[in-house]
Every structure is written in C-alpha cells, then in structure tokens.
Design a protein around this motif. Structure first.
Motif, PDB file in Angstrom:
ATOM      1  N   LYS A  76       1.141   4.371   4.407  1.00  0.00           N
ATOM      2  CA  LYS A  76       0.056   3.562   3.838  1.00  0.00           C
ATOM      3  C   LYS A  76       0.615   2.549   2.837  1.00  0.00           C
ATOM      4  O   LYS A  76       0.212   1.382   2.829  1.00  0.00           O
ATOM      5  CB  LYS A  76      -0.944   4.497   3.151  1.00  0.00           C
ATOM      6  CG  LYS A  76      -2.236   3.864   2.762  1.00  0.00           C
ATOM      7  CD  LYS A  76      -3.184   4.943   2.242  1.00  0.00           C
ATOM      8  CE  LYS A  76      -4.560   4.395   2.025  1.00  0.00           C
ATOM      9  NZ  LYS A  76      -5.509   5.413   1.589  1.00  0.00           N
ATOM     10  N   ARG A  77       1.545   3.004   2.008  1.00  0.00           N
ATOM     11  CA  ARG A  77       2.150   2.099   1.019  1.00  0.00           C
ATOM     12  C   ARG A  77       2.943   0.998   1.716  1.00  0.00           C
ATOM     13  O   ARG A  77       2.890  -0.157   1.330  1.00  0.00           O
ATOM     14  CB  ARG A  77       3.053   2.908   0.110  1.00  0.00           C
ATOM     15  CG  ARG A  77       3.661   2.100  -0.989  1.00  0.00           C
ATOM     16  CD  ARG A  77       4.411   2.989  -1.947  1.00  0.00           C
ATOM     17  NE  ARG A  77       4.969   2.182  -3.004  1.00  0.00           N
ATOM     18  CZ  ARG A  77       6.141   2.408  -3.553  1.00  0.00           C
ATOM     19  NH1 ARG A  77       6.858   3.432  -3.181  1.00  0.00           N
ATOM     20  NH2 ARG A  77       6.587   1.624  -4.512  1.00  0.00           N
ATOM     21  N   ALA A  79       2.441  -0.237   4.662  1.00  0.00           N
ATOM     22  CA  ALA A  79       1.517  -1.148   5.309  1.00  0.00           C
ATOM     23  C   ALA A  79       0.945  -2.147   4.303  1.00  0.00           C
ATOM     24  O   ALA A  79       0.705  -3.311   4.632  1.00  0.00           O
ATOM     25  CB  ALA A  79       0.389  -0.374   5.983  1.00  0.00           C
ATOM     26  N   LYS A  80       0.724  -1.705   3.074  1.00  0.00           N
ATOM     27  CA  LYS A  80       0.183  -2.598   2.039  1.00  0.00           C
ATOM     28  C   LYS A  80       1.216  -3.630   1.596  1.00  0.00           C
ATOM     29  O   LYS A  80       0.867  -4.697   1.119  1.00  0.00           O
ATOM     30  CB  LYS A  80      -0.265  -1.796   0.824  1.00  0.00           C
ATOM     31  CG  LYS A  80      -1.572  -1.072   1.032  1.00  0.00           C
ATOM     32  CD  LYS A  80      -2.024  -0.377  -0.235  1.00  0.00           C
ATOM     33  CE  LYS A  80      -3.341   0.310  -0.022  1.00  0.00           C
ATOM     34  NZ  LYS A  80      -3.842   0.954  -1.227  1.00  0.00           N
ATOM     35  N   MET A  81       2.483  -3.294   1.724  1.00  0.00           N
ATOM     36  CA  MET A  81       3.555  -4.198   1.272  1.00  0.00           C
ATOM     37  C   MET A  81       3.854  -5.266   2.316  1.00  0.00           C
ATOM     38  O   MET A  81       4.566  -6.224   2.029  1.00  0.00           O
ATOM     39  CB  MET A  81       4.795  -3.402   0.917  1.00  0.00           C
ATOM     40  CG  MET A  81       4.555  -2.450  -0.255  1.00  0.00           C
ATOM     41  SD  MET A  81       6.031  -1.573  -0.717  1.00  0.00           S
ATOM     42  CE  MET A  81       6.643  -2.682  -1.987  1.00  0.00           C
ATOM     43  N   ASP A  82       3.349  -5.096   3.533  1.00  0.00           N
ATOM     44  CA  ASP A  82       3.596  -6.106   4.586  1.00  0.00           C
ATOM     45  C   ASP A  82       2.799  -7.355   4.363  1.00  0.00           C
ATOM     46  O   ASP A  82       1.854  -7.477   3.781  1.00  0.00           O
ATOM     47  CB  ASP A  82       3.256  -5.512   5.966  1.00  0.00           C
ATOM     48  CG  ASP A  82       4.293  -4.472   6.387  1.00  0.00           C
ATOM     49  OD1 ASP A  82       5.409  -4.495   5.836  1.00  0.00           O
ATOM     50  OD2 ASP A  82       3.971  -3.649   7.242  1.00  0.00           O
TER      51      ASP A  82
END
Length: 82
Positions: A76-77, A79-82
């Motif tokens: 999840k983390r 994916a947020k950084m992409d």
C-alpha cells in the motif's frame, strides 16, 4: 442537556496551567476542564470499543499473520509513492 455540578481535585500546578490555557483561549476555566473531560471520555470509549472488536475478531479466529499484514502495508505504501 442538564448539567450537574461536580468537583474535581487538582494539584496547584495543573490548576494554574489550566487557568493559563483558559485565559489564552478566552474561555472560562470550567469550560476548558469540561471540554477536556469530554474529549478524554470520547477517546477512551473509542479505545474500549476497538479493543472489544479485536477480542471478538480473535475469538472468531479472524486474525491476520504479522508477515502478511506487513506485506499488505508495504504494498500500500509503495503504491502511494508511485
């Protein structure tokens, strides 16, 4: 809503700090103490509810392995950084 007067015993230092905060907020000291108690009670009720839900989940064997949970959070983390 009805209010009932109660007394709370506080040490002099805490009472002075509450007085300073109330003055800075331009609120009566009693209002500040009542607001603090309301927030404390709400937070503790939430915590008790969450613990009860966790116990119920454990009792029903609805638990997630630590390794699986960690992998989910890392995905999840990422994916947020992409």
């Amino acid at each position: 809503m009805s209010l009932k007067a109660t007394s709370v015993r506080l040490d002099d230092e805490t009472l002075a700090r509450i007085g300073q905060m109330a003055e800075a907020m331009d609120r009566p000291r009693a209002w500040l103490m009542a607001e603090a108690i309301k927030q404390y009670v709400a937070r503790e009720e939430w915590f008790i509810h969450e613990v009860e839900q966790g116990v119920a989940a454990a009792d029903a064997n609805r638990l997630i392995d630590h390794t699986d949970l960690k992998a989910r959070w890392e995905a999840k983390r990422a994916a947020k950084m992409d």
